[in-house]
Design an enzyme around this catalytic site. Structure first.
Site, PDB file in Angstrom:
ATOM      1  N   LYS A 184     -13.960  -4.928   3.457  1.00 33.71           N
ATOM      2  CA  LYS A 184     -12.805  -4.707   2.587  1.00 33.71           C
ATOM      3  C   LYS A 184     -12.773  -3.238   2.193  1.00 33.71           C
ATOM      4  CE  LYS A 184     -10.429  -7.484  -0.857  1.00 33.71           C
ATOM      5  NZ  LYS A 184     -10.399  -8.719  -1.608  1.00 33.71           N
ATOM      6  N   GLU A 194      -8.482 -24.799  -7.228  1.00 32.04           N
ATOM      7  CA  GLU A 194      -7.885 -25.201  -8.503  1.00 32.04           C
ATOM      8  C   GLU A 194      -8.051 -26.695  -8.762  1.00 32.04           C
ATOM      9  OE1 GLU A 194      -6.429 -23.141  -6.310  1.00 32.04           O
ATOM     10  OE2 GLU A 194      -6.311 -21.285  -7.471  1.00 32.04           O
ATOM     11  N   ARG A 210      -1.129 -26.241  -7.980  1.00 35.05           N
ATOM     12  CA  ARG A 210      -1.991 -26.867  -6.978  1.00 35.05           C
ATOM     13  C   ARG A 210      -2.715 -28.107  -7.494  1.00 35.05           C
ATOM     14  NH1 ARG A 210      -3.844 -23.447  -2.537  1.00 35.05           N
ATOM     15  NH2 ARG A 210      -1.798 -22.858  -1.746  1.00 35.05           N
TER      16      ARG A 210
HETATM   17  C1  LIG Z   1      -4.113 -20.774  -4.850  1.00 36.21           C
HETATM   18  C2  LIG Z   1      -4.495 -19.347  -5.145  1.00 36.21           C
HETATM   19  N1  LIG Z   1      -5.463 -19.090  -6.042  1.00 36.21           N
HETATM   20  C3  LIG Z   1      -5.809 -17.811  -6.318  1.00 36.21           C
HETATM   21  C4  LIG Z   1      -5.182 -16.773  -5.697  1.00 36.21           C
HETATM   22  C5  LIG Z   1      -5.509 -15.337  -6.066  1.00 36.21           C
HETATM   23  N2  LIG Z   1      -6.063 -14.601  -4.946  1.00 36.21           N
HETATM   24  C6  LIG Z   1      -5.329 -13.728  -4.219  1.00 36.21           C
HETATM   25  S1  LIG Z   1      -6.191 -12.990  -3.009  1.00 36.21           S
HETATM   26  C7  LIG Z   1      -7.583 -13.808  -3.444  1.00 36.21           C
HETATM   27  C8  LIG Z   1      -8.842 -13.561  -2.684  1.00 36.21           C
HETATM   28  C9  LIG Z   1      -8.717 -13.940  -1.258  1.00 36.21           C
HETATM   29  O1  LIG Z   1      -9.920 -13.668  -0.602  1.00 36.21           O
HETATM   30  P1  LIG Z   1      -9.960 -13.654   0.969  1.00 36.21           P
HETATM   31  O2  LIG Z   1      -9.175 -14.788   1.498  1.00 36.21           O
HETATM   32  O3  LIG Z   1     -11.373 -13.570   1.384  1.00 36.21           O
HETATM   33  O4  LIG Z   1      -9.175 -12.337   1.347  1.00 36.21           O
HETATM   34  P2  LIG Z   1      -9.642 -10.814   1.145  1.00 36.21           P
HETATM   35  O5  LIG Z   1      -8.904 -10.317  -0.056  1.00 36.21           O
HETATM   36  O6  LIG Z   1     -11.118 -10.772   0.959  1.00 36.21           O
HETATM   37  O7  LIG Z   1      -9.223 -10.138   2.379  1.00 36.21           O
HETATM   38  C10 LIG Z   1      -7.374 -14.640  -4.538  1.00 36.21           C
HETATM   39  C11 LIG Z   1      -8.390 -15.448  -5.203  1.00 36.21           C
HETATM   40  C12 LIG Z   1      -4.174 -17.085  -4.770  1.00 36.21           C
HETATM   41  N3  LIG Z   1      -3.472 -16.131  -4.145  1.00 36.21           N
HETATM   42  N4  LIG Z   1      -3.861 -18.363  -4.508  1.00 36.21           N
END
Ligand SMILES: Cc1ncc(C[n+]2csc(CCOP(=O)(O)OP(=O)(O)O)c2C)c(N)n1
Length: 640
Positions: free
Chosen positions: A288, A378, A406
């Site tokens: 990242k 969630e 959710r």
């Molecule tokens: C249902 C839901 N819960 C929480 C989030 C908030 N959220 C946005 S990006 C993220 C992290 C995602 O991590 P990853 O899939 O590993 O992607 P990265 O940012 O590491 O590339 C979260 C928790 C979301 N978008 N949707």
């Protein structure tokens, strides 16, 4: 300010322009794409680290696959900035997340290359599988369907449901697991440990590499050679170690792990995978923030969405003020929970993957045995809280309002039907701002207030939030307790240090008035205060009540209001249909009070992205909009 893309990138108007690029050009294009994202986001803000991490993957995917015929689904979509730039949106990329500008997430209405609208996590596998099933059904043998999902999003139950189905479908689905060990905060859970294990296991990778090379060498001999290799590979894998591979055990053919920053290797691998039919998963290792030192080596959580920054020094811009500023609601929540938990040892904190966003990280640091990040889960967060409540604990489950959508069945089935006293703190309730339609917390009042055994409240300021939290942790025999509050700051520079119990279902008078009463729920009440100020100068004097609760309603107060005022305006930062104003209307109708009610709130429309203030204006519940509604109502005569 005009920010120019690099020489090669400036010629890429669509993925077609990528097709003929040579190996070195793909490397150069990746560099330019990365630089363009840095240049734009440093000035205009937005998500950052995730898009930098998938630059090479994005270039490789659009080079190898025939998008938009081949369908590419990005999970969450916050990492799709490079995808937007390469698919015809380069020149207005600077408008990303701004009012009427490009969306911060893939959106079907925005581009034919955005095959599926996203914002919430863990949907990509199901969506791409649905597309793949449609391709099979329509005999589109040549069509590829690809889901790109992060290791964080992989912790969501829906991702598992998608894989579980994909594993028994014959559909032509490629899942790309973009593994950077990060969610917004460091990723959590047993799956993360497993991914680290298979990434670092030398024996495993040696065998995988040998198989991969063999596969690569024989690919030039055509499909039958590939089939034979594939069988050998499968045999070796089952025999040696892959019976324990999580993905293989779900019938997904597992490939990788591969270096996600070697664009030409990715091209090679993706080309190979094109010929392999059926559901398969490619494990790609990325970093990242890759390629921008402060983000790559620094605090990755901060660089997830840093706001604007000085791209040379890496200094993130912070606003300076002459006056002390009110704290953010999320910080009031985080600090208050610790304060309460120090006195009440039954209190527990739960967040599904938003420790920094919700400020539960304050409690996680101070009381790690009592505060938990459960992953992007969630539904689980709600039910695990319900389990705790059965044992006499006092869970505070903090979930962003839109993400709580959710877990609706869990709220009904696991909490309210059993009448368990779980506390839900819904952050980012109401208009969320630049994240847009998928992230507005528009519906919670409506979807919570129709559930029996549920209390629904909203604080107008920081003290009210503290007192509602204090009230919620006092012993009670049942009922779930929802406290919703918006993104951003409260209203006062300091809050009182002592706590006061709030009687459940009691509203409060803010000011008396004549003829018209404004009834508000939550923080938006402060805009009504401002509206009253504007109107005072015009000699108009409405009353104002902060109702605090959408459920139970303060029926005594409402009866008094109905007897005194014949014209009512309700204001809420939530959907008009079924929300707080609807609750008030129902009360008056059910009790035969003939009052005229005007409701302000989020209309029955999809509200897109922009600054919170711009969107409040669009929805007409800013101070001037409220004042205007009062003016109009003053001149309307009431008809029986
Ligand atoms: C249902 C839901 N819960 C929480 C989030 C908030 N959220 C946005 S990006 C993220 C992290 C995602 O991590 P990853 O899939 O590993 O992607 P990265 O940012 O590491 O590339 C979260 C928790 C979301 N978008 N949707």
């Amino acid at each position: 300010m005009l920010i120019k893309p690099g020489e090669l990138l400036s010629k890429i108007d669509s993925p077609r322009d990528l097709k003929g690029l040579e190996a070195e050009q793909l490397v150069k294009l990746s560099e330019e794409l990365r630089q363009y994202i840095i240049d734009i986001v440093s000035v205009y803000g937005g998500h950052f680290g995730a898009s930098l991490g998938v630059v090479e993957l994005t270039v490789a995917l659009h080079h190898v696959f025939n998008t938009p015929y081949d369908q590419l689904v990005w999970d969450v979509g916050h990492q799709a900035y490079g995808h937007k730039i390469l698919t015809g949106r380069r020149d207005n990329f600077h408008t990303i997340r701004s009012y009427k500008g490009l969306s911060g997430f893939p959106k079907r209405a925005e581009s034919e290359y955005d095959s599926f609208g996203v914002g919430h996590s863990s949907t990509s596998i199901s969506a791409a599988l649905g597309m793949a099933m449609a391709s099979s059904y329509k005999n589109e043998e040549d069509r590829h369907n690809i889901a790109v999902i992060g290791d964080g999003a992989m912790t969501g139950g829906l991702a598992f449901e998608g894989m579980n189905h994909a594993g028994v479908s014959k559909s032509n689905l490629l899942i790309i697991l973009n593994d950077n060990c990060m969610s917004i905060d460091p990723n959590v859970g047993a799956l993360k440990d497993y991914l680290t294990d298979i990434t670092t296991s030398h024996t495993y990778n040696k065998v995988k590499d040998d198989i991969w090379q063999l596969l690569g060498k024989l690919s030039s001999f055509g499909t039958s050679a590939r089939d034979i290799v594939s069988k050998i590979e499968h045999g070796i894998k089952s025999f040696l170690l892959d019976s324990s591979n999580y993905f293989e055990s779900l019938n997904l053919r597992y490939f990788g792990p591969v270096d996600g920053h070697d664009v030409n290797h990715l091209v090679h691998v993706l080309n190979d995978l094109k010929d392999i039919k059926g559901p398969k998963l490619l494990h790609v290792i990325t970093t990242k923030g890759k390629g921008y030192a402060p983000a790559e080596n620094g605090n990755k959580t901060k660089w997830h969405a840093p706001g604007t920054f000085d791209k040379v020094t890496g200094e993130i811009h912070t606003k300076t003020y002459d006056q002390p500023q009110p704290p953010k609601y999320q910080d009031v929540f985080g600090n208050t929970l610790v304060e309460l938990a120090e006195k009440n040892d039954k209190i527990m904190g739960i967040t599904p993957a938003m420790p920094s966003g919700s400020s539960l990280n304050i409690m996680m640091e101070k009381m790690p045995e009592r505060a938990f990040d459960v992953g992007i889960a969630e539904q689980h967060a709600v039910t695990v809280s319900a389990g705790m409540a059965t044992q006499g604990l006092v869970p505070f489950c903090n979930i962003y309002s839109s993400f709580m959508q959710r877990a609706y069945d869990q709220v009904i089935h696991d909490v309210c039907i059993q009448d368990l006293p779980v506390n839900f703190c819904l952050d980012r309730a109401g208009i969320a701002g630049e994240d847009g339609a998928t992230h507005h917390g528009a519906y919670d009042v409506a979807y919570m207030r129709c559930i029996p055994n549920m209390i629904v409240s909203a604080p107008m300021n920081e003290s009210e939030l503290r007192n509602l939290m204090y009230t919620a942790q006092l012993p009670r025999s049942g009922k779930a307790f929802t406290i919703r509050y918006p993104r951003g700051q409260g209203v006062m520079p300091q809050w009182k240090t002592d706590f006061e119990e709030i009687e459940i279902g009691k509203g409060r008078l803010i000011k008396e008035g004549d003829e018209i009463a404004i009834l508000t729920l939550g923080h938006i009440g402060n805009d009504a205060v401002k509206a009253c100020e504007i109107l005072r100068k015009e000699g108009i004097n409405p009353a104002h009540y902060d109702m605090r609760f959408a459920k139970p309603l303060d029926t005594e107060l409402l009866q008094r209001i109905a007897r005194t005022y014949k014209k009512i305006i309700t204001v809420e930062d939530g959907c008009i249909q079924g929300g707080f104003g609807s609750a008030i209307l129902e009360f008056f109708a059910d009790h035969n009070y003939f009052v005229q009610v005007v409701r302000l709130g989020i209309p029955d429309d999809i509200i897109e992205h922009g600054k919170q203030a711009e969107l409040h204006e669009e929805c007409n519940f800013h101070p001037e909009g409220i004042a205007d509604a009062v003016r109009k109502l003053t001149s309307v005569t009431f008809e029986k």
